[in-house]
Structures are given as structure tokens and as C-alpha cells.
Design an enzyme around this catalytic site. Structure first.
Site, PDB file in Angstrom:
ATOM      1  CE  LYS A 100      -3.895   2.057   2.580  1.00  0.00           C
ATOM      2  NZ  LYS A 100      -4.798   1.881   3.738  1.00  0.00           N
ATOM      3  CB  SER A 176      -7.971   3.741   2.453  1.00  0.00           C
ATOM      4  OG  SER A 176      -7.096   3.239   3.475  1.00  0.00           O
ATOM      5  CB  SER A 200      -8.416   0.630   5.391  1.00  0.00           C
ATOM      6  OG  SER A 200      -9.227   1.771   5.435  1.00  0.00           O
TER       7      SER A 200
END
Length: 511
Positions: A100, A176, A200
Site C-alpha cells: 500500500k 482505503s 481498511s
């Protein structure tokens, strides 16, 4: 260059059929097996995943990957050379990682989903990245994320646009960490790394038929991770199997002087999470069903039907279902004002860690420059409301850190005491009670996100494991929540459920 890799890069080989190797379903164990048999090299394997990203990510409209690591093949060759010379390698050697874009990498930019940081290259790796690289995993790409991790609804950044759901390109992957989740589901890597402030990791895992774990506060260091709320942020894996997440947690969990929360790890340290991988682990275990997060007014009947089937599957696998379980004071705790608005302060601390490379001193400067997506303007105003240089505990009224926060600690104790009184080992509820929203209605159709409600405030560990598909092909997740630092048990229970049900299937269109 190997013959296999040459064909892949020339576009004349199928990136999924070398020696029967299936990148969409491959596990850590599969990669080590094919290398140990001499059927493929590390360079071949990394080449397969890079070729898949190049061939499928943008052309499909998925947009999970923001860029690949230009040094990935070089690192793969170094691992091949080490294997040839008989060197001992780490437990994750040659395993492709999707990272990420809020985790610092000294050799690649880290933007946190913001165009304001699109060219920001940190001075060193995040703690978890250091651990992964020390275990000889290979960071092959970084993934798209919701801007500043603000949205649980969608994965949309000002730096790289929107990510779709690999199972239905008209649907969201949640937020996210949706780029990581969709990338792993589509077979662009084997280990996916995400972060979870409220949803997330578990939300995208649920929407993409993956196993995801939000560990106890303090088990995994957040040093070098762009923060949203340092007193709630957690870093962890999303993988296609429970076993793979256990292998990753073995590597990344542990104390780190740079993250004071890791001092919360109990005496005795971190266990071996692989030891509990027993297909019979559910036998005799008591699972409490939290109906308050099941029988809601807006729950989708098809998702609830999957959950009811999951309960029957758990029972069939030997679990004892406690279907009248309640948490003392749950409504009051969920409605309590215990969220600390500390993003601006935490970002200032992060930006200071970049030294003279920092493109900003105060994250709220993006309002002046216009370097943000319009959809986050109100969130910037909310999360950036407090001064940048006042520690949260010194605000008026004060917002103490998690270990000293009376409201959050009371929530924690009430959950534990309720579990103790009912004699349950874990609590079960749907990760989301609704299917993934349509991309063009991410806000209007946002409902059923259960991940926000207990684990983040209480600091307790929770996992999401695939429980099937609703509305045709849309994944749904079963969430299990446990006592502090009970990750080994949650992994064990999830593994037994996974082995009993075998729900996961890869998305179509990415072969």
C-alpha cells in the site's frame, strides 16, 4: 535472463501456465515448492507477476497498481544466486509483495494517495518493509489507496485515480487499501500489505474474498507509515489464504522502539502463528453471535443468508454457537465520542521524519495549493481541525492515547467481561452486511460497514475470512473478533473455517 522470462517479456508466453504454476492462486508454499524443484527460478516467478501487471491492470480498468519496482528483477536474480550458492534465505524468500502506498520505501516514492506527495521518496523503509525485505520477500509494486486513507467507501486518490473491484469492475473494493486487495485477488502478487484505521484491511478483504487481519494495537509497528490516527492505525496482511497471512505476521509482528505502542505486547513476546493451523481447531470452541451487527435495518438479505450459512458451517466444523451473545453497553460505546482528531499532528510528525525531503511542513497546506481531490475537502477540514503542534493529550478537552483513554479502555473491558461471562472464544458478525457499492454511487450506497464499530476503538484484534458470494459474484466476509493479542486463536479458527468451506474462487477476467 531466463528463457521463461524472455518469453514473458516478449509477450509470447502465457503468464499463468509455466510448469503449471497458477499465479492467481499461488501461495507462499507453492512458490517455494516450484523453486525447490528447480522448475522455475525466482526471476521467472517475479517476471510472471510483473508481466501480469503490465498486461492486465490498466487494460482491464482495475487500476490497482500505481507503479512497479524497477529493482524487482534484480533482487530476484540475487535470490537465485544466493540459492545456487547454498545461502540460507528468509522465510518469505522470492514472495512477491504488493505494498500500500502509505508505507515508506527508501527506493520508491510514497504518496499516501495524495498528489502533494507523489514524488516524495522517504529516507528509509517503514519497519514492516524492513522486516519483509529481511525475510527476502520482494516488493514488486505499490498499490493505489484512498487519499490520506480518509475513505472506507472507495479507493480513490488524487495521485493515481480510482481502483475497481476485481470481481466486478463496476463495484468498489472498499477503502482505503482497495488497491492492495484488488491486486492480490487479480493475481498481481502473493502478499498484500494494507493498513486499517477503521475498516481498511477487513473491508477490502471482505469485498475481494481475501483473508485480512487487523491485529491488536501494538502487535505490529507503524513506524514509517503515513498516519491517519496513530492511536488507531494498524498495519497487516491481506492474502488469498489464512496460512499466508500467518506466515507474514510471523515476520512483521514484534517490538520496535520507534513505535511506543509495541510495548503493549505481552511478556513472552510473539508466538508462532503457524502452529495453530489445525483443520479441527473449531471443535469445542464457543462462538458468540453479535446479533446487534447482524439484524440491522438496512442489511442485505442475501448477505445475511450467507452469514446464517456460515454459522451452520462453523457448527458443522465443531464450534458451539452462542446465539444470544451481547456486549455490555455496546450502543453507548459505539456512540461515544472517543475518536481523537489528531491527523494534522500525526502528519506533522511524519513529515518531520522525511527531513529536508519533506514537500510540506503542515498537511493543511494542500488546501492552499489545491493538491487534493474535491471529495476529501470536508474530511480535510474535519481531520485537520486541531493545531499541528499540540500533542493530542494536551488539547482542550484532552484526547489521551489509547492506553490512557478511559472511554476506550472501558469499551475494551466491557467486551472482555462480556466474553468471559458467556464463555465465548470469539465473536462473529458479517464484515459488511451489504454488497460492494457501485463505483459511481460509492457514497450513496455506503452501508453495512461493521468493521468501524468495535475493534478500532477497543484495540481488539479482528479478522475477515471469505464466507461466500451474494448477488451472483460479489464476495462477502465473516468477521471474528477476539481478546487482546489472541491473533493465534483467530488465525486458527479462521483456518479451520476456510478449510471446511473453501469459499474463495478467483475473479474472472484475469487469467
Amino acid at each position: 535472463m531466463s528463457a521463461v522470462l524472455g518469453l514473458l517479456l516478449a509477450g509470447t508466453a502465457d503468464a499463468g501456465n509455466s510448469d503449471g504454476f497458477d499465479p492467481m492462486n499461488a501461495t507462499i508454499r507453492d512458490i517455494h515448492d516450484v523453486i525447490s524443484r528447480g522448475a522455475m527460478s525466482c526471476e521467472d516467478i517475479v517476471g510472471i507477476y510483473l508481466a501480469r501487471i503490465e498486461r492486465l491492470d490498466k487494460s482491464s480498468g482495475l487500476n490497482a497498481i500505481i507503479f512497479t519496482n524497477p529493482a524487482a528483477l534484480e533482487r530476484a536474480r540475487a535470490i537465485d544466486a544466493a540459492l545456487a550458492s547454498g545461502e540460507a534465505l528468509g522465510s518469505l524468500y522470492c514472495v512477491p509483495v504488493l505494498l500500500k502506498d502509505n508505507m515508506d520505501t527508501a527506493d520508491m516514492a510514497t504518496s499516501g494517495g495524495s498528489i502533494a506527495l507523489i514524488d516524495s521518496v522517504p529516507p528509509d523503509d517503514a519497519f514492516v518493509v524492513q522486516r519483509l525485505r529481511a525475510a527476502d520477500a520482494i516488493i514488486i509494486a505499490k498499490t493505489n489507496m484512498a487519499e490520506w486513507a480518509f475513505s472506507p467507501r472507495q479507493t480513490l486518490s488524487s495521485s493515481y485515480g480510482a481502483t475497481a473491484n476485481a470481481y466486478d469492475l463496476e463495484r468498489v473494493p472498499a477503502g482505503s487499501s482497495g488497491g492492495t486487495a484488488s491486486g492480490i485477488a487479480a493475481g498481481f502478487g502473493v502478499i498484500g500489505m494494507g493498513s486499517d484505521t477503521g475498516n481498511s484491511i477487513r473491508g477490502p478483504a471482505s469485498h475481494l474474498s481475501l483473508f485480512g487481519i487487523r491485529s491488536s494495537m501494538g502487535l505490529v509497528s507503524r513506524d514509517g507509515v503515513i498516519p491517519l490516527a496513530f492511536d488507531r492505525d494498524v498495519v497487516g496482511p491481506m492474502t488469498r489464504t489464512v496460512e499466508d497471512s500467518a506466515r507474514v505476521l510471523n515476520v512483521i509482528a514484534g517490538e520496535d522502539p520507534a513505535d511506543p505502542y509495541t510495548a503493549l505486547i505481552p511478556e513472552g513476546g510473539v508466538p508462532d502463528y503457524l502452529r495453530g493451523l489445525d483443520p479441527n481447531a473449531l471443535k469445542g470452541r464457543r462462538i458468540g453471535v453479535l446479533r446487534a451487527l447482524v439484524d440491522t435495518g438496512d442489511a442485505a438479505p442475501e448477505v445475511i443468508a450467507l452469514f446464517e450459512q456460515a454459522l451452520m458451517d462453523l457448527e458443522e466444523a465443531g464450534a458451539i454457537i452462542v446465539d444470544d451473545f451481547e456486549i455490555e453497553g455496546l450502543d453507548a460505546h459505539m456512540n461515544a465520542n472517543n475518536f481523537c482528531v489528531r491527523f494534522r499532528y500525526d502528519m506533522r510528525e511524519y513529515l518531520k521524519s522525511l527531513g529536508n525531503r519533506a514537500p510540506l511542513e503542515d498537511v493543511m497546506q494542500v488546501l492552499e495549493t489545491g493538491q487534493y481531490s474535491p471529495y476529501i475537502e470536508d474530511r480535510l477540514a474535519f481531520f485537520g481541525a486541531n493545531p499541528p503542534d499540540v500533542p493530542p493529550a494536551d488539547l482542550e478537552p484532552p484526547c489521551p492515547d489509547y492506553p490512557e483513554h478511559q472511554g476506550r479502555q472501558q469499551f475494551l473491558q466491557d467486551v472482555i467481561e462480556s466474553m468471559d461471562q458467556a464463555g465465548v472464544d470469539a465473536i462473529a458478525y458479517p464484515t459488511w452486511t451489504n454488497p460492494p457499492a457501485h463505483m459511481n454511487k460509492a457514497s450513496e450506497e455506503y452501508r453495512g460497514d461493521n468493521s468501524q464499530l468495535i475493534a478500532p476503538a477497543s484495540g481488539l484484534p479482528a479478522v475477515s475470512v471469505p464466507m461466500g458470494y451474494s448477488h451472483g459474484n460479489l464476495p462477502a466476509g465473516l468477521q471474528l473478533l477476539g481478546r487482546p493479542f489472541s491473533e493465534a486463536l483467530l488465525i486458527s479458527l479462521s483456518y479451520a473455517y476456510e478449510q471446511h468451506t473453501q469459499h474463495r474462487r478467483p475473479p474472472e477476467g484475469f487469467q
